[in-house]
Design a protein around this motif. Structure first.
Motif, PDB file in Angstrom:
ATOM      1  N   GLN A 144       0.335  -1.524  -0.018  1.00 58.79           N
ATOM      2  CA  GLN A 144      -0.029  -0.325  -0.410  1.00 58.79           C
ATOM      3  C   GLN A 144       0.833   1.398  -0.275  1.00 58.79           C
ATOM      4  O   GLN A 144       1.988   1.288   0.328  1.00 58.79           O
ATOM      5  N   GLN A 153     -10.078  -9.895  10.770  1.00 58.78           N
ATOM      6  CA  GLN A 153     -11.348  -9.291  10.251  1.00 58.78           C
ATOM      7  C   GLN A 153     -11.434  -7.776  10.559  1.00 58.78           C
ATOM      8  O   GLN A 153     -11.181  -6.960   9.794  1.00 58.78           O
ATOM      9  N   ARG A 209      -8.522  -6.448   8.159  1.00 61.19           N
ATOM     10  CA  ARG A 209      -9.451  -6.106   6.649  1.00 61.19           C
ATOM     11  C   ARG A 209     -10.196  -4.891   7.146  1.00 61.19           C
ATOM     12  O   ARG A 209     -10.367  -4.770   6.177  1.00 61.19           O
ATOM     13  N   ILE A 210     -10.727  -4.715   7.914  1.00 63.95           N
ATOM     14  CA  ILE A 210     -11.595  -3.248   8.250  1.00 63.95           C
ATOM     15  C   ILE A 210     -10.524  -2.279   8.659  1.00 63.95           C
ATOM     16  O   ILE A 210     -10.738  -1.300   8.145  1.00 63.95           O
ATOM     17  N   ASN A 267      -7.806  -1.572   6.655  1.00 69.49           N
ATOM     18  CA  ASN A 267      -7.162  -1.687   5.606  1.00 69.49           C
ATOM     19  C   ASN A 267      -8.257  -1.386   4.611  1.00 69.49           C
ATOM     20  O   ASN A 267      -8.235   0.091   3.713  1.00 69.49           O
ATOM     21  N   GLN A 268      -9.791  -1.633   4.932  1.00 72.37           N
ATOM     22  CA  GLN A 268     -10.875  -0.956   4.027  1.00 72.37           C
ATOM     23  C   GLN A 268     -10.432   0.685   4.808  1.00 72.37           C
ATOM     24  O   GLN A 268     -10.923   1.244   3.824  1.00 72.37           O
ATOM     25  N   GLU A 315      -8.157   2.781   3.184  1.00 73.01           N
ATOM     26  CA  GLU A 315      -9.020   3.242   1.505  1.00 73.01           C
ATOM     27  C   GLU A 315      -9.812   3.773   1.705  1.00 73.01           C
ATOM     28  O   GLU A 315      -9.989   5.183   0.482  1.00 73.01           O
ATOM     29  N   GLU A 316     -10.667   3.928   2.074  1.00 71.94           N
ATOM     30  CA  GLU A 316     -12.148   4.437   2.157  1.00 71.94           C
ATOM     31  C   GLU A 316     -11.547   6.058   2.350  1.00 71.94           C
ATOM     32  O   GLU A 316     -12.091   6.895   1.596  1.00 71.94           O
ATOM     33  N   SER A 376      -2.129   0.948  -4.407  1.00 74.00           N
ATOM     34  CA  SER A 376      -1.636  -0.310  -4.250  1.00 74.00           C
ATOM     35  C   SER A 376      -1.373  -0.826  -5.258  1.00 74.00           C
ATOM     36  O   SER A 376      -0.792  -1.145  -6.751  1.00 74.00           O
ATOM     37  N   LYS A 412      -7.403  -9.525  -3.886  1.00 74.74           N
ATOM     38  CA  LYS A 412      -8.337  -8.948  -3.601  1.00 74.74           C
ATOM     39  C   LYS A 412      -9.379  -9.472  -4.998  1.00 74.74           C
ATOM     40  O   LYS A 412     -10.579  -9.007  -4.613  1.00 74.74           O
TER      41      LYS A 412
END
Length: 401
Positions: free
Chosen positions: A96, A367, A370-371, A373-374, A377-378, A389, A397
């Motif tokens: 990233q 989890q 993952r949340i 990293n999401q 990005e958001e 990325s 992904k």
């Protein structure tokens, strides 16, 4: 084609036969360890002298008292306080472009006795500033990631212990308890230059140990200890190896370096860990003699925080408890560590309940990662910052089949 169970069963039978033979050898080595512990005070003194003069390729424990000494459980205070921390991290994702990492510290304060109370919290901190991403000295710098991030997390755990101990009201005997070792072994690696060691160990970790030590006054008791579950250490057994070494002093490289494993005189003790040894010596609730670690990092940097340890037999296991010298040299603090840790293990069904709770506060699940990293990005996208990325990250992904 299915598994050929006939051929597999024959191999399992061979394995069982081999393990049976190993067990007989194991019992022989364990008995040699027990025989080594059953020495006279004069013999122990000769052993201590040999420890100081010998050059070994393995880490030795320096007994601070007769090695086979056994200490009964001290009286538990009527009221007391337990402080505990644990940590976890989300490492830098090198795929990233938005470089950052997160350290999550679980903090627990439990008070027992006349006014029981409990405080549990999770404190996540995100690091993303350029100065957070490296440890630097002039033009030299090293990225904070991987092993180095794990060391920084350990420093942060100790900083939080220090802050909690300082903020706690005086009057209650207090144990500040950490998970794992007090020795920052990883900093012994040659990949870490001296300025990194100074930054994390001298100006960080040891400074926080000093702050905890300085809280001890006439009206305040704060012991510091760390708990290692199911230790694989062999420091004490290694010291006993010198009893079976015919050379005076021992010198592993010059005398035995060319000999294969199993052929050296001291290999009569091979395969035995300290916990195996003390499981035969201690009864539930008892602790072993005190030993000082001889790690080179302690000799060079730790000073009055030099790490000692003892083994403690709980209802479930033999644990290794590590303490700084200033806790060891105060009988009240030493006894406090013994009685409170054992009570914590009783309340936690074999493992200190405060450390279990600190772990639950600190743990970062798959989890959660993952949340996290999401979210990164958001929020970057929402701010019109391109969170590009690597191709490898995008590939992971994307479903191709």
């Amino acid at each position: 084609m299915s598994l050929n169970l006939d051929k597999t069963a024959l191999q399992i039978q061979d394995m069982v036969s081999e393990l049976k033979g190993r067990d007989l050898e194991h019992q022989k080595h364990l008995q040699a360890c027990l025989d080594g512990m059953a020495r006279t005070p004069a013999e122990y003194q000769r052993l201590l002298d040999k420890v100081e003069r010998s050059k070994t390729t393995f880490l030795l424990a320096r007994p601070a008292e007769i090695p086979n000494a056994v200490h009964q459980l001290p009286v538990l205070p009527q009221s007391y306080r337990i402080l505990a921390t644990d940590g976890s991290q989300i490492d830098v994702d090198r795929h990233q472009l938005s470089r950052c990492y997160l350290i999550n510290i679980g903090r627990v304060q439990l008070e027992y006795g006349k006014a029981p109370s409990a405080s549990l919290e999770s404190l996540p901190v995100l690091y993303a500033r350029p100065e957070d991403m490296v440890i630097s000295c002039g033009s030299k710098e090293l990225a904070v990631e991987g092993t180095l991030l794990g060391i920084k997390r350990s420093v942060e755990e100790t900083r939080h212990l220090s802050e909690m101990a300082d903020a706690a009201a005086p009057g209650l005997p207090t144990l500040a308890l950490g998970d794992g070792t007090l020795i920052l072994w990883s900093l012994l690696s040659k990949e870490f230059p001296e300025y990194v060691v100074e930054n994390l160990l001298v100006d960080g970790y040891l400074k926080y140990l000093e702050q905890i030590k300085n809280l001890n006054t006439k009206d305040r008791q704060v012991a510091l200890a760390s708990y290692i579950s199911y230790p694989r250490s062999t420091d004490v057994v290694n010291t006993l190896r010198l009893l079976y070494c015919p050379y005076e002093p021992a010198n592993c490289i010059s005398k035995c370096d060319q000999l294969a494993n199993g052929k050296r005189p001291c290999d009569i003790l091979s395969g035995i860990t300290d916990s195996m040894l003390f499981d035969r010596i201690l009864k539930p609730g008892e602790r072993s003699a005190l030993f000082a670690s001889s790690s080179s990092i302690l000799e060079k940097y730790y000073g009055e925080h030099h790490v000692y340890f003892y083994y403690l037999k709980t209802s479930e296991e033999i644990a290794r408890v590590e303490l700084p010298a200033w806790t060891v040299h105060c009988a009240e603090l030493l006894n406090l560590s013994h009685s409170l840790i054992l009570e914590q293990c009783r309340l936690g069904h074999g493992y200190p309940v405060s450390l279990s709770e600190a772990h639950e506060q600190a743990v970062v699940s798959g989890q959660d990662r993952r949340i996290f990293n999401q979210l990164v990005e958001e929020m970057l996208t929402a701010s019109q910052i391109n969170p590009s990325s690597s191709a490898k990250s995008l590939s992971k992904k994307t479903r191709w089949v």
